[in-house]
Design an enzyme around this catalytic site. Structure first.
Site, PDB file in Angstrom:
ATOM      1  N   LYS A  48       0.281   4.388   8.587  1.00  0.00           N
ATOM      2  CA  LYS A  48       1.035   4.691   7.343  1.00  0.00           C
ATOM      3  C   LYS A  48       0.006   5.016   5.952  1.00  0.00           C
ATOM      4  CE  LYS A  48       2.369   1.619   4.652  1.00  0.00           C
ATOM      5  NZ  LYS A  48       2.115   0.878   3.488  1.00  0.00           N
ATOM      6  N   LYS A  60      -7.409   1.242  -2.871  1.00  0.00           N
ATOM      7  CA  LYS A  60      -6.781   0.758  -1.599  1.00  0.00           C
ATOM      8  C   LYS A  60      -7.036   1.891  -0.708  1.00  0.00           C
ATOM      9  CE  LYS A  60      -5.338  -1.803   1.794  1.00  0.00           C
ATOM     10  NZ  LYS A  60      -3.698  -2.432   1.496  1.00  0.00           N
ATOM     11  N   THR A 106       0.958  -1.115  -0.116  1.00  0.00           N
ATOM     12  CA  THR A 106       0.124   0.214   0.161  1.00  0.00           C
ATOM     13  C   THR A 106       0.859   1.401  -0.107  1.00  0.00           C
ATOM     14  OG1 THR A 106      -1.922  -1.034   1.299  1.00  0.00           O
ATOM     15  CG2 THR A 106      -1.741   1.241   0.898  1.00  0.00           C
TER      16      THR A 106
END
Length: 293
Positions: free
Chosen positions: A240, A172, A97
């Site tokens: 993150k 995502k 990701t």
């Protein structure tokens, strides 16, 4: 003969993904910064490579699932990186990701060297990775997608080409935005049930199959109740991801108040030492807040 897959990153998800590729008949080369993390895969038939360059030179499909965007940048764009050393015509698949903008940059630089790059982040738990049932969100050219589809299908059951480079990462971000607010709701629901004197397992029997049903409620709420906070996905990596989603939303001038609140709560959990817990450990922070009332 199956294309040889080079796999970089054998963490919580990566090890199972590489293993499923081997089960599907793909020869697998493997590299990770900590060699011991690849020992089990090597014992099962994967071939160890000494560095990223060697792996790139000896593989037809190169898959990465590393920690952070700066890791992705180093692995792909560095002097000893994949783009500099991959064979012409190779397929590059980043399943980390990461930043949609970085995915587009990798795609363009790869194209200049006749390399076919895809951004393909995943969703699901460690269990889904083991079972080969991950959801895989792909960005890149449709023209070459079918060539790498068998590799995707060895790792996941829901594989969708979302659009051009960067589209997988944008999808995502949608996924993580939805999870962030959902996790807050799940944790609040379980904490409320406890405060009300209910049996939380019995509560789950009802609400997980109603309108409140979700992956987090069905798969992670039982872990909360049992006090099992082992990571299927680390808190530090979720933070993150939320940062990436907030940065992307800010560039689009899109308000995301739910996401920003979830990020604030996870930051507090991180500060309390929860970085290496699973994302459902947010429950511990809510418990502390409830006990302080």
């Amino acid at each position: 003969m199956s294309k040889t897959v080079g796999f970089i990153g054998t963490g919580v998800m990566g090890s199972s993904m590489a293993r499923n590729l081997m089960k599907a008949g793909f020869p697998v080369n493997v590299y990770t910064r900590t060699k011991a993390k690849a020992d089990e895969l090597v014992s099962e038939g994967a071939k160890w490579q000494e560095d990223v360059a060697q792996l790139a030179e000896s593989s037809d499909i190169i898959i990465t699932i590393v920690g952070y965007p700066h890791d992705v940048e180093e692995v792909y764009l560095g002097d000893q990186g994949i783009i500099q050393h991959a064979k012409s015509g190779s397929y590059l698949i980043d399943m980390t990701t990461s930043s949609p903008k970085l995915a587009q940059q990798i795609f363009e630089q790869a194209k200049e060297k006749n390399l076919h790059a895809y951004d393909a982040p995943v969703s699901g738990s460690d269990i889904y990775a083991e079972q080969g049932k991950l959801t895989i969100m792909v960005g890149g050219d449709k023209e070459h997608f079918n060539a790498v589809l068998p590799a995707f299908e060895a790792m996941g059951q829901n594989v969708v080409l979302q659009g051009p480079a960067g589209s997988g990462q944008h999808t995502k971000m949608c996924n993580q935005i939805a999870i962030a607010s959902t996790m807050m709701g799940v944790v609040e629901a379980i904490t409320y049930a406890e405060k009300a004197g209910l049996d939380t397992k019995t509560v789950l029997e009802s609400i997980q199959f109603g309108a409140a049903g979700s992956f987090s409620l069905t798969n992670l709420a039982p872990r909360m109740i049992e006090g099992n906070f082992e990571p299927g996905f680390y808190v530090k990596h979720f933070i993150k991801d939320m940062n990436l989603a907030i940065e992307s939303a800010d560039r689009m001038e899109l308000p995301v108040p739910g996401l920003k609140l979830a990020k604030e709560l996870y930051d507090r959990l991180s500060e309390a030492g929860g970085d290496n817990d699973g994302t459902h450990a947010l429950y511990k922070y809510y418990k502390m807040m409830a006990e302080d009332q």
